[in-house]
Design an enzyme around this catalytic site. Structure first.
Site, PDB file in Angstrom:
ATOM      1  CE  LYS A   1      -3.303   2.464   3.056  1.00 18.03           C
ATOM      2  NZ  LYS A   1      -4.129   2.380   4.292  1.00 18.03           N
TER       3      LYS A   1
ATOM      4  CG  ASP B   1      -5.825   7.598   4.975  1.00 22.19           C
ATOM      5  OD1 ASP B   1      -6.792   8.199   4.456  1.00 22.19           O
ATOM      6  OD2 ASP B   1      -5.942   6.549   5.641  1.00 22.19           O
TER       7      ASP B   1
ATOM      8  CE  LYS C   1      -6.866   8.254   8.444  1.00 24.21           C
ATOM      9  NZ  LYS C   1      -7.445   7.124   9.201  1.00 24.21           N
TER      10      LYS C   1
ATOM     11  CG  ASP D   1      -2.055   5.018   5.138  1.00 23.12           C
ATOM     12  OD1 ASP D   1      -1.814   3.955   5.737  1.00 23.12           O
ATOM     13  OD2 ASP D   1      -3.175   5.325   4.696  1.00 23.12           O
TER      14      ASP D   1
ATOM     15  CG  ASP E   1     -10.136   6.936   7.159  1.00 26.19           C
ATOM     16  OD1 ASP E   1      -9.084   6.961   6.481  1.00 26.19           O
ATOM     17  OD2 ASP E   1     -10.162   7.103   8.390  1.00 26.19           O
TER      18      ASP E   1
ATOM     19  CD  GLU F   1      -6.990   4.917   2.816  1.00 26.64           C
ATOM     20  OE1 GLU F   1      -7.958   4.955   3.601  1.00 26.64           O
ATOM     21  OE2 GLU F   1      -5.831   4.702   3.180  1.00 26.64           O
TER      22      GLU F   1
ATOM     23  NE  ARG G   1     -10.683  -1.726   4.149  1.00 28.32           N
ATOM     24  CZ  ARG G   1     -11.206  -2.004   5.335  1.00 28.32           C
ATOM     25  NH1 ARG G   1     -12.284  -2.759   5.443  1.00 28.32           N
ATOM     26  NH2 ARG G   1     -10.652  -1.532   6.434  1.00 28.32           N
TER      27      ARG G   1
HETATM   28  N1  BES Z   1      -4.301   4.150   7.112  1.00 29.20           N
HETATM   29  C1  BES Z   1      -5.405   3.830   7.932  1.00 29.20           C
HETATM   30  C2  BES Z   1      -5.058   2.816   9.019  1.00 29.20           C
HETATM   31  C3  BES Z   1      -4.214   3.319  10.148  1.00 29.20           C
HETATM   32  C4  BES Z   1      -4.791   3.933  11.243  1.00 29.20           C
HETATM   33  C5  BES Z   1      -2.855   3.141  10.121  1.00 29.20           C
HETATM   34  C6  BES Z   1      -3.999   4.372  12.285  1.00 29.20           C
HETATM   35  C7  BES Z   1      -2.087   3.585  11.166  1.00 29.20           C
HETATM   36  C8  BES Z   1      -2.653   4.206  12.247  1.00 29.20           C
HETATM   37  C9  BES Z   1      -6.516   3.251   7.104  1.00 29.20           C
HETATM   38  O1  BES Z   1      -6.636   3.742   5.821  1.00 29.20           O
HETATM   39  C10 BES Z   1      -7.788   3.589   7.798  1.00 29.20           C
HETATM   40  O2  BES Z   1      -8.105   4.732   7.879  1.00 29.20           O
HETATM   41  N2  BES Z   1      -8.486   2.577   8.300  1.00 29.20           N
HETATM   42  C11 BES Z   1      -9.702   2.770   9.005  1.00 29.20           C
HETATM   43  C12 BES Z   1     -10.664   1.719   8.539  1.00 29.20           C
HETATM   44  C13 BES Z   1     -12.081   1.966   8.993  1.00 29.20           C
HETATM   45  C14 BES Z   1     -12.651   3.177   8.314  1.00 29.20           C
HETATM   46  C15 BES Z   1     -12.889   0.744   8.667  1.00 29.20           C
HETATM   47  C16 BES Z   1      -9.411   2.651  10.482  1.00 29.20           C
HETATM   48  O3  BES Z   1      -8.566   1.821  10.876  1.00 29.20           O
HETATM   49  O4  BES Z   1      -9.994   3.411  11.257  1.00 29.20           O
HETATM   50 ZN    ZN Z   2      -4.947   4.489   4.994  1.00 28.05          ZN
HETATM   51 MN    MN Z   3      -7.814   5.493   5.746  1.00 30.42          MN
END
Ligand code: BES
Ligand code: ZN
Ligand code: MN
Length: 509
Positions: free
Chosen positions: A273, A278, A285, A296, A355, A357, A359
């Site tokens: 990725k 992000d 966020k 990210d 968010d 994204e 995947r």
């Molecule tokens: N890049 C984030 C995951 C992340 C969060 C990495 C905190 C490192 C620290 C990812 O894109 C994301 O935002 N995931 C969401 C998924 C949710 C919306 C289902 C998350 O983990 O909150």
């Molecule tokens: Zn992300």
């Molecule tokens: Mn995200």
């Protein structure tokens, strides 16, 4: 920082004129110091005082020219390091981590005195597994020397010095020392690359810079690099990458590095990725901590950086690395919750949360790579979910796999490298959480088991190919405190991928 020049020499170590020499000291069964030839009298006193006894992990710096018995060495300082019980029964994993830790400690001592050159007196390393000891020591010293200060004004008063030269002296087992140094250097340099990419901010490290890094690796090593630009991604119907990029000013890229030996029977594929920032998109966020989302892209960094080492080492297996890259921004053109998008393989996703994204972009890359290269196995890496940090903290990478053998191989590579993983389950029950009323799948499955449902989502894009997914959200930065791991980006998983390829034997999954 500038690359460290690493050399191996059969020459006379007393002639080394640099800043720090590293000498190994061990203990006998009764935990008493075994006094070495170098610094015998001095160390006897020090050990009596209990200040340095050769205990594993100890490091002690002395000024060579202040001691009569050390004067014959041209070096300014000697760093004695403790290798612990000479006849102790350590596993390979423990031995490797011991030398990495010592390497990190040497680097910290060297930083403390602003050393520009280090010599390792490798004949003082008393191990049967000498190559591994030297390899992990070199890794530890180089990784421990890391710094990222390119955006700080140089301080004119205290001219910042950094490690420039690392020299290994050895008469005995020269071939082992040389092999160990080469492997350790290759791995560590890739780790430094990955950390650099992660430290670069979102405004200066865009998909364009990612692509340039891959082009440079290809030029350096002679492997093939392909960069798919926005137009090409449109014509290929990469709906996931394009949807995440829809709110952005910077066009997306999908980067492919292909190491293809003249003769090979199997293909390993890595997918990472490469989300350069992000913001969450329309599902924005919170402001606090959002700056960390420049990290990210650590999965993508791990893939491209490890490809550099792999291409240099020329294994007998084909290795393909793919990085889908974009940032995730919001604007009038951004993807909205409820939007339905079509991926490369024709599957449709209902975007519940913009968010989630990572995947979406991985889906296209996985489906494309799986179809185009027909790999024997796929490993993807992503800072995919916050939920994996809740589950495993910063000490273990989340491992998910549809294949026990692949999971075991990868797990072992991680153990050897001091990059531990913990396997979490996948099953139809979790996948059910992703059922959508209007599309083939939705991109979030609720809070419960968030890392697992994310993995289940990815699984829909690899058919039955043996596949493992590493969620490195907790380990790619602020990884477990160690002498060779700085705060911030760790470069986690780079060494695991390289190790995985080094250990590769023709495998029937
Ligand atoms: N890049 C984030 C995951 C992340 C969060 C990495 C905190 C490192 C620290 C990812 O894109 C994301 O935002 N995931 C969401 C998924 C949710 C919306 C289902 C998350 O983990 O909150
Ligand atoms: Zn992300
Ligand atoms: Mn995200």
């Amino acid at each position: 920082m500038k690359p460290i020049q690493v050399t191996v020499s059969k020459g006379d170590e007393t002639k080394f004129q640099g800043d720090v020499a590293v000498v190994f000291v061990y203990q006998n069964k009764n935990k008493k110091i075994i006094l070495p030839e170098i610094g015998k009298t001095y160390l006897k006193t020090v050990a009596k005082l209990g200040d340095f006894e050769g205990k594993s992990g100890q490091a002690h710096l002395v000024y060579a020219q202040e001691h009569r018995e050390l004067k014959k060495y041209g070096v300014s300082r000697i760093c004695f390091v403790g290798g612990g019980d000479k006849d102790g029964k350590e596993s390979t994993v423990q031995l490797a981590e011991k030398y990495r830790d010592l390497g990190g400690k040497v680097a910290q001592k060297a930083k403390g005195v602003k050393a520009e050159s280090i010599a390792v007196f490798a004949d003082t390393i008393d191990e049967t597994e000498k190559e591994l000891a030297v390899q992990t020591l070199a890794e530890g010293i180089i990784m421990g020397s890391y710094r990222f200060d390119k955006y700080k004004k140089p301080d004119a008063e205290k001219v910042e010095k950094e490690l420039q030269k690392l020299k290994f002296y050895g008469q005995d087992h020269f071939a082992q020392i040389k092999n160990g140094v080469t492997k350790g250097e290759n791995s560590a340099v890739s780790v430094m690359d990955a950390r650099d990419m992660a430290n670069e901010p979102g405004n200066l490290w865009t998909p364009e810079q990612f692509a340039q890094y891959a082009v440079d690796v290809a030029a350096e090593t002679g492997i093939e690099c392909t960069v798919f630009d926005k137009k090409k991604l449109q014509s290929m119907k990469m709906g996931g990458i394009l949807a995440v990029n829809a709110g952005s000013q910077d066009p997306p890229k999908m980067i492919v590095l292909d190491y293809k030996p003249a003769k090979y029977t199997q293909t390993i594929m890595f997918v990472g990725k490469g989300l350069t920032f992000d913001s969450g998109g329309v599902s924005l966020k919170p402001a606090a901590g959002m700056q960390d989302m420049k990290y990210d892209m650590c999965g993508g960094a791990a893939v491209l950086a490890s490809m550099r080492a792999i291409a240099k080492e020329k294994p007998a297996v084909r290795v393909v690395g793919i990085v889908p890259s974009t940032d995730n921004m919001m604007s009038g053109t951004a993807t909205k919750p409820g939007d339905i998008i079509t991926h490369y393989n024709g599957l449709t996703s209902e975007v519940i949360n913009t968010d989630a994204e990572g995947r979406l972009i991985l889906a296209d890359a996985l489906a494309y790579g799986n179809k185009h290269y027909e790999p024997d196995c796929i490993i993807d890496l992503a800072t995919l979910t916050g939920a994996v940090i809740v589950a495993l903290g910063h000490h273990n990478t989340g491992l998910f796999s549809n294949n026990d053998k692949l999971a075991e191989m990868l797990y072992q590579s991680g153990e050897t490298c001091g990059e531990p993983m913990w396997r979490l389950p996948l099953s139809k029950d979790y996948a059910k959480q992703l059922e959508s009323d209007v599309a083939d799948v939705k991109n979030v499955g609720g809070r419960e088991g968030g890392s697992i449902t994310a993995a289940c989502y990815l699984e829909k894009f690899i058919e039955d190919t043996p596949w493992a997914h590493l969620d490195i959200a907790g380990t790619a930065w602020d990884f477990t405190k160690k002498s060779y791991i700085p705060k911030g980006p760790s470069g986690n998983s780079v060494r695991t991928l390289i190790e995985f390829v080094r250990n590769w034997k023709k495998t029937k999954f």
